[in-house]
Motif scaffolding. Structure first.
Motif, PDB file in Angstrom:
ATOM      1  N   GLY A  54       5.618  15.522  54.228  1.00  0.00           N
ATOM      2  CA  GLY A  54       6.492  14.896  55.210  1.00  0.00           C
ATOM      3  C   GLY A  54       6.506  13.384  55.194  1.00  0.00           C
ATOM      4  N   GLU A  55       5.558  12.764  54.520  1.00  0.00           N
ATOM      5  CA  GLU A  55       5.554  11.303  54.480  1.00  0.00           C
ATOM      6  C   GLU A  55       6.648  10.788  53.549  1.00  0.00           C
ATOM      7  N   ALA A  56       7.297   9.712  53.974  1.00  0.00           N
ATOM      8  CA  ALA A  56       8.371   9.119  53.188  1.00  0.00           C
ATOM      9  C   ALA A  56       8.460   7.630  53.506  1.00  0.00           C
ATOM     10  N   TYR A  57       9.158   6.903  52.664  1.00  0.00           N
ATOM     11  CA  TYR A  57       9.364   5.482  52.924  1.00  0.00           C
ATOM     12  C   TYR A  57      10.673   5.016  52.304  1.00  0.00           C
TER      13      TYR A  57
ATOM     14  N   VAL B 222      19.476   1.116  48.585  1.00  0.00           N
ATOM     15  CA  VAL B 222      18.589   1.721  47.600  1.00  0.00           C
ATOM     16  C   VAL B 222      18.928   3.196  47.427  1.00  0.00           C
ATOM     17  N   ARG B 223      18.679   3.688  46.225  1.00  0.00           N
ATOM     18  CA  ARG B 223      18.876   5.104  45.913  1.00  0.00           C
ATOM     19  C   ARG B 223      17.521   5.791  45.993  1.00  0.00           C
ATOM     20  N   LEU B 224      17.450   6.870  46.768  1.00  0.00           N
ATOM     21  CA  LEU B 224      16.188   7.579  46.950  1.00  0.00           C
ATOM     22  C   LEU B 224      15.804   8.387  45.716  1.00  0.00           C
ATOM     23  N   THR B 225      14.519   8.390  45.441  1.00  0.00           N
ATOM     24  CA  THR B 225      13.946   9.204  44.372  1.00  0.00           C
ATOM     25  C   THR B 225      12.969  10.192  45.012  1.00  0.00           C
ATOM     26  N   THR B 226      12.428  11.080  44.220  1.00  0.00           N
ATOM     27  CA  THR B 226      11.458  12.047  44.725  1.00  0.00           C
ATOM     28  C   THR B 226      10.266  11.344  45.364  1.00  0.00           C
ATOM     29  N   GLY B 227       9.804  10.272  44.764  1.00  0.00           N
ATOM     30  CA  GLY B 227       8.656   9.545  45.296  1.00  0.00           C
ATOM     31  C   GLY B 227       8.903   8.983  46.688  1.00  0.00           C
TER      32      GLY B 227
ATOM     33  N   VAL C 140      17.383  13.505  46.390  1.00  0.00           N
ATOM     34  CA  VAL C 140      17.308  12.546  45.298  1.00  0.00           C
ATOM     35  C   VAL C 140      18.723  12.042  45.007  1.00  0.00           C
ATOM     36  N   GLY C 141      18.886  10.733  44.982  1.00  0.00           N
ATOM     37  CA  GLY C 141      20.189  10.117  44.729  1.00  0.00           C
ATOM     38  C   GLY C 141      20.898   9.627  45.982  1.00  0.00           C
ATOM     39  N   THR C 142      20.486  10.100  47.161  1.00  0.00           N
ATOM     40  CA  THR C 142      21.088   9.604  48.398  1.00  0.00           C
ATOM     41  C   THR C 142      20.821   8.103  48.496  1.00  0.00           C
TER      42      THR C 142
END
Length: 140
Positions: A33-36, A10-15, A115-117
């Protein structure tokens, strides 16, 4: 159920990177700091990754909880498959670290994610997952 070698990228987005502060709901306070890691619906169905709707609100290894490690051993523990795309759906839409919504944010910082990683989620066994920063040449 997923088996050894099954994976998705998956490509990471800001959300995904900033879930605690980049939200479209006011159901709770903003928490930096929360992410998923998202689980595309096609992969949730393909690998039978379910949420607690399918487990009577219990954590079940290989169903809605998975052991995990990241590629450089920065962290390990348990991922919980959570959320859904519509009320009552049994298929999960995201992974977070069990009882720690900030842990993936720390790993994203550690690997310099932005973003994009791209993140690869790969099953080592039906109950164990390896998380890694994907090689840009890998397909989705």
């Amino acid at each position: 159920m997923a088996k050894k070698g099954d994976c998705y990228t998956v490509r990471l987005t800001t959300g995904y990177l900033n879930w605690g502060t980049h939200r479209y709901t006011e159901s709770r306070d903003l928490i930096p700091g929360e992410a998923y890691i998202p689980i595309p619906s096609v992969n949730a169905r393909q690998f039978n990754i379910v949420n607690s709707n399918a487990t009577q609100n219990r954590d079940e290894l290989g169903k809605n909880v998975f052991e995990f490690v990241v590629e450089d051993n920065f962290m390990s523990g348990h991922l919980k498959a959570q959320g859904n795309n519509k009320a009552g759906d049994i298929y999960a839409k995201q992974f977070s670290v069990l009882n720690d919504l900030k842990a993936l944010g720390s790993w994203f910082d550690h690997i310099g994610a932005s973003v994009g990683t791209e993140i690869k989620v790969e099953w080592l066994t039906p109950t164990q997952i390896l998380l890694s920063k994907a090689d840009k040449t890998e397909s989705h």
